[in-house]
Design a protein around this motif. Structure first.
Motif, PDB file in Angstrom:
ATOM      1  N   GLN A  87       0.883  -1.157   0.000  1.00 52.57           N
ATOM      2  CA  GLN A  87       0.000   0.000   0.000  1.00 52.57           C
ATOM      3  C   GLN A  87       0.928   1.217   0.000  1.00 52.57           C
ATOM      4  OE1 GLN A  87      -3.411   0.071   0.034  1.00 52.57           O
ATOM      5  NE2 GLN A  87      -3.559   2.273   0.127  1.00 52.57           N
ATOM      6  N   ILE A  88       0.813   2.053  -1.023  1.00 54.51           N
ATOM      7  CA  ILE A  88       1.692   3.212  -1.172  1.00 54.51           C
ATOM      8  C   ILE A  88       0.868   4.482  -1.058  1.00 54.51           C
ATOM      9  CG2 ILE A  88       3.208   4.452  -2.766  1.00 54.51           C
ATOM     10  CD1 ILE A  88       3.970   1.697  -3.928  1.00 54.51           C
ATOM     11  N   THR A  89       1.353   5.417  -0.248  1.00 53.54           N
ATOM     12  CA  THR A  89       0.718   6.724  -0.104  1.00 53.54           C
ATOM     13  C   THR A  89       1.731   7.783  -0.512  1.00 53.54           C
ATOM     14  OG1 THR A  89      -0.590   5.882   1.752  1.00 53.54           O
ATOM     15  CG2 THR A  89      -0.471   8.277   1.492  1.00 53.54           C
ATOM     16  N   VAL A  90       1.302   8.702  -1.372  1.00 55.68           N
ATOM     17  CA  VAL A  90       2.171   9.803  -1.807  1.00 55.68           C
ATOM     18  C   VAL A  90       1.443  11.118  -1.572  1.00 55.68           C
ATOM     19  CG1 VAL A  90       3.420   8.435  -3.521  1.00 55.68           C
ATOM     20  CG2 VAL A  90       1.363   9.651  -4.215  1.00 55.68           C
ATOM     21  N   GLU A  91       2.219  12.182  -1.474  1.00 57.00           N
ATOM     22  CA  GLU A  91       1.629  13.500  -1.304  1.00 57.00           C
ATOM     23  C   GLU A  91       1.779  14.287  -2.587  1.00 57.00           C
ATOM     24  OE1 GLU A  91       1.033  17.165   1.673  1.00 57.00           O
ATOM     25  OE2 GLU A  91       1.439  15.141   2.330  1.00 57.00           O
ATOM     26  N   LEU A 118      -2.623  10.574  -1.711  1.00 61.74           N
ATOM     27  CA  LEU A 118      -3.189   9.636  -2.669  1.00 61.74           C
ATOM     28  C   LEU A 118      -2.659   8.259  -2.324  1.00 61.74           C
ATOM     29  CD1 LEU A 118      -4.738   9.606  -5.515  1.00 61.74           C
ATOM     30  CD2 LEU A 118      -2.470   9.438  -6.469  1.00 61.74           C
ATOM     31  N   ALA A 119      -3.543   7.275  -2.165  1.00 56.94           N
ATOM     32  CA  ALA A 119      -3.140   5.921  -1.790  1.00 56.94           C
ATOM     33  C   ALA A 119      -3.428   4.959  -2.944  1.00 56.94           C
ATOM     34  CB  ALA A 119      -3.863   5.475  -0.536  1.00 56.94           C
ATOM     35  N   ILE A 120      -2.420   4.142  -3.269  1.00 57.68           N
ATOM     36  CA  ILE A 120      -2.581   3.124  -4.309  1.00 57.68           C
ATOM     37  C   ILE A 120      -2.031   1.797  -3.786  1.00 57.68           C
ATOM     38  CG2 ILE A 120      -2.481   4.736  -6.253  1.00 57.68           C
ATOM     39  CD1 ILE A 120       0.449   3.906  -6.665  1.00 57.68           C
ATOM     40  N   SER A 121      -2.542   0.719  -4.346  1.00 56.65           N
ATOM     41  CA  SER A 121      -2.017  -0.607  -4.033  1.00 56.65           C
ATOM     42  C   SER A 121      -1.231  -1.095  -5.232  1.00 56.65           C
ATOM     43  CB  SER A 121      -3.153  -1.579  -3.739  1.00 56.65           C
ATOM     44  OG  SER A 121      -3.807  -1.225  -2.553  1.00 56.65           O
ATOM     45  N   VAL A 122      -0.080  -1.707  -4.969  1.00 59.49           N
ATOM     46  CA  VAL A 122       0.769  -2.211  -6.035  1.00 59.49           C
ATOM     47  C   VAL A 122       1.075  -3.680  -5.764  1.00 59.49           C
ATOM     48  CG1 VAL A 122       2.979  -1.944  -7.222  1.00 59.49           C
ATOM     49  CG2 VAL A 122       1.787   0.067  -6.384  1.00 59.49           C
ATOM     50  N   GLU A 123       0.829  -4.508  -6.772  1.00 58.09           N
ATOM     51  CA  GLU A 123       1.141  -5.932  -6.643  1.00 58.09           C
ATOM     52  C   GLU A 123       2.616  -6.138  -6.952  1.00 58.09           C
ATOM     53  OE1 GLU A 123      -1.510  -8.246  -9.046  1.00 58.09           O
ATOM     54  OE2 GLU A 123      -3.286  -7.344  -8.148  1.00 58.09           O
ATOM     55  N   LEU A 124       3.332  -6.694  -5.997  1.00 56.31           N
ATOM     56  CA  LEU A 124       4.777  -6.894  -6.133  1.00 56.31           C
ATOM     57  C   LEU A 124       5.123  -8.359  -5.909  1.00 56.31           C
ATOM     58  CD1 LEU A 124       5.959  -3.886  -3.964  1.00 56.31           C
ATOM     59  CD2 LEU A 124       5.936  -3.987  -6.442  1.00 56.31           C
ATOM     60  N   GLU A 125       6.156  -8.801  -6.569  1.00 56.01           N
ATOM     61  CA  GLU A 125       6.711 -10.125  -6.318  1.00 56.01           C
ATOM     62  C   GLU A 125       8.202  -9.957  -6.115  1.00 56.01           C
ATOM     63  OE1 GLU A 125       5.745 -12.824  -9.450  1.00 56.01           O
ATOM     64  OE2 GLU A 125       3.625 -12.357  -9.366  1.00 56.01           O
ATOM     65  N   GLN A 126       8.806 -10.879  -5.422  1.00 58.43           N
ATOM     66  CA  GLN A 126      10.251 -10.815  -5.153  1.00 58.43           C
ATOM     67  C   GLN A 126      11.012 -10.550  -6.452  1.00 58.43           C
ATOM     68  OE1 GLN A 126      11.164 -10.914  -2.067  1.00 58.43           O
ATOM     69  NE2 GLN A 126      13.359 -11.125  -2.145  1.00 58.43           N
ATOM     70  N   SER A 127      11.914  -9.587  -6.446  1.00 60.58           N
ATOM     71  CA  SER A 127      12.809  -9.197  -7.545  1.00 60.58           C
ATOM     72  C   SER A 127      12.094  -8.592  -8.747  1.00 60.58           C
ATOM     73  CB  SER A 127      13.687 -10.377  -7.998  1.00 60.58           C
ATOM     74  OG  SER A 127      12.947 -11.285  -8.773  1.00 60.58           O
ATOM     75  N   GLU A 128      10.822  -8.271  -8.624  1.00 66.40           N
ATOM     76  CA  GLU A 128      10.101  -7.628  -9.714  1.00 66.40           C
ATOM     77  C   GLU A 128      10.020  -6.132  -9.456  1.00 66.40           C
ATOM     78  OE1 GLU A 128       5.586  -7.347 -11.477  1.00 66.40           O
ATOM     79  OE2 GLU A 128       6.110  -9.024 -10.208  1.00 66.40           O
TER      80      GLU A 128
END
Length: 137
Positions: A87-91, A118-128
């Motif tokens: 979960q990423i939040t930026v200003e 602004l909050a976004i969700s990002v799907e991450l996998e190891q080393s991606e």
């Protein structure tokens, strides 16, 4: 994986990279100068946070590594990686609409709150690495 061992650094293209999600204990670095601004980073496996001149810029839960952060008047872009979804939040500018792209795929338009967050969700996998682009509409 491209964790930032020095916690924050300036890249050759003038952007900054920061964060180390592999750390088990909180680490921080203050007073990092870049383009006349002072940055502070706090990072470890549970959270990564960046401030510029004492003001909030970026936060992720769990911790991430951010590569090539470029903040402009109309938005920002960066690459992010981590061991699991984040979960990423930026200003940004308050009460404004932004177009979101994740890995060059339109993810929609979102409006910031009165604090400019602004909050976004990002799907991450190891080393991606996942590219995020946020542009004002």
């Amino acid at each position: 994986m491209s964790v930032i061992k020095e916690l924050i650094r300036t890249e050759e293209d003038g952007t900054i990279s920061f964060g180390n999600y592999e750390l088990d204990t909180k680490s921080k670095l203050s007073d990092f100068e870049h383009d006349g601004d002072m940055y502070k980073v706090k990072t470890y496996n549970e959270i990564t946070k960046l401030e510029r001149n004492g003001m909030f810029v970026y936060e992720s839960v769990p911790g991430t590594t951010v590569l090539n952060l470029n903040v402009e008047a109309d938005g920002m872009s960066f690459k992010v990686e981590g061991p699991k979804d984040a979960q990423i939040t930026v200003e940004l500018e308050e009460d404004a609409e932004y177009s979101i792209k994740i890995d060059n795929v339109e993810a929609g338009v979102m409006k910031t709150n009165l604090g400019g967050k602004l909050a976004i969700s990002v799907e991450l996998e190891q080393s991606e690495q996942v590219a995020v682009e946020i542009k004002k509409k």
